[in-house]
Design an enzyme around this catalytic site. Sequence first.
Site, mmCIF file in Angstrom:
data_model
loop_
_atom_site.group_PDB
_atom_site.id
_atom_site.type_symbol
_atom_site.label_atom_id
_atom_site.label_comp_id
_atom_site.label_asym_id
_atom_site.label_seq_id
_atom_site.Cartn_x
_atom_site.Cartn_y
_atom_site.Cartn_z
ATOM 1 N N ASP A 167 34.124 40.489 7.175
ATOM 2 C CA ASP A 167 32.961 40.798 6.345
ATOM 3 C C ASP A 167 33.439 41.111 4.928
ATOM 4 O OD1 ASP A 167 29.954 41.544 6.283
ATOM 5 O OD2 ASP A 167 30.896 43.406 5.625
ATOM 6 N N TYR A 279 29.183 47.000 -3.436
ATOM 7 C CA TYR A 279 28.217 45.922 -3.663
ATOM 8 C C TYR A 279 27.572 46.007 -5.047
ATOM 9 C CZ TYR A 279 28.587 44.950 1.316
ATOM 10 O OH TYR A 279 29.063 44.622 2.560
ATOM 11 N N HIS A 334 28.081 38.716 14.220
ATOM 12 C CA HIS A 334 28.769 38.980 12.957
ATOM 13 C C HIS A 334 29.988 39.868 13.177
ATOM 14 C CE1 HIS A 334 29.207 39.677 8.647
ATOM 15 N NE2 HIS A 334 29.267 40.977 8.887
#
Length: 359
Positions: A167, A279, A334
């Site tokens: 990720d 982020y 995921h």
Amino acid sequence: MAPPRPPRLLPALRALLYWSLVYGYCGLCASVHLLKLLWSIGRAPAQTFRRAARANPPACLNDPSLGTHCYVRIKDSGLRFHYVAAGERGKPLMLLLHGFPEFWYSWRHQLREFKSEYRVVALDLRGYGESDAPAHQESYKLDCLIADIKDILDSLGYSKCVLIGHDWGGMIAWLIAVCYPEMIMKLIVINFPHPSVFTEYILRHPAQLFRSSFYYFFQIPRFPEFMFSINDFKALKHLFTSQSTGIGRKGRQLTTEDLEAYVYVFSQPGALSGPINHYRNIFSCLPLKHHMVTTPTLLLWGEEDAFMEVEMAEVTKIYVKNYFRLTILSEGSHWLQQDQPDIVNGLIWAFLKEETRRD
């Protein structure tokens, strides 16, 4: 006569359209979450703001079979990083970089598996878990995160490693491979495409834009942290246990204690701001100036990933100028290294034992 210069308006227009998309979608995502908050308050106001007290970590976080808890302070930034290490010192280094919302514990199956032949180090990234978390948002730019890994490698006494990232940790692993290829013997990335593929694909495919909506929501100050914490961190639990996004469909590979470990770590005061700040810098750092990876690379992908479309994995090959293998696991989520650990570990072993060379 000199050739006419391209009009300056075009790059400016592109930049305007790009940032209009970013902030427009950011506003849309914020509106959706605000409606969710109001709905929750309307249905159960007391429950919405309830948080259970979590003073002590679950026992699984101190399981000696996973390794030893260690700390290292790096010279460049002066930050102290926490990691868990398994395997003898002096063996080749395997460095593990987790994603969001995770921490070193996401690699518990790999710490046990690879310690026989490697010095396995599962790191808490900057701002996560027990690693230092700078207060300023600018401290989480990609350049800082890349420098962290380089300095940690030096501080551990290694010049090279097998680098594995999942990720967001996969994003960092790709960038390390681009910027410091001499540091990586082999690169293994789980469920994250080459960053250039991601930035190009997301602008052209609305479905991926929707899947990545949290990237935009996280641009808002403070509100995302609050939304993650309401209803006793229900959103965090949902990521790992729901039918659509969970670890192995409804979190079947996650024990109650495993889930509590995640909630414990992210329920600590200020524990969400550092991870989300990663982020908050991404749109100012992309696209990349350099793209090519020259390291032998294995890309593992869960076909049922709720956040990343599998087509991005297939396109990634064009950015690897060396041996490249893509393995897509059907029914894999995921959270692949936790969802199907035995299969993932077997594929990693096979790749590590293959004779590959740097072109």
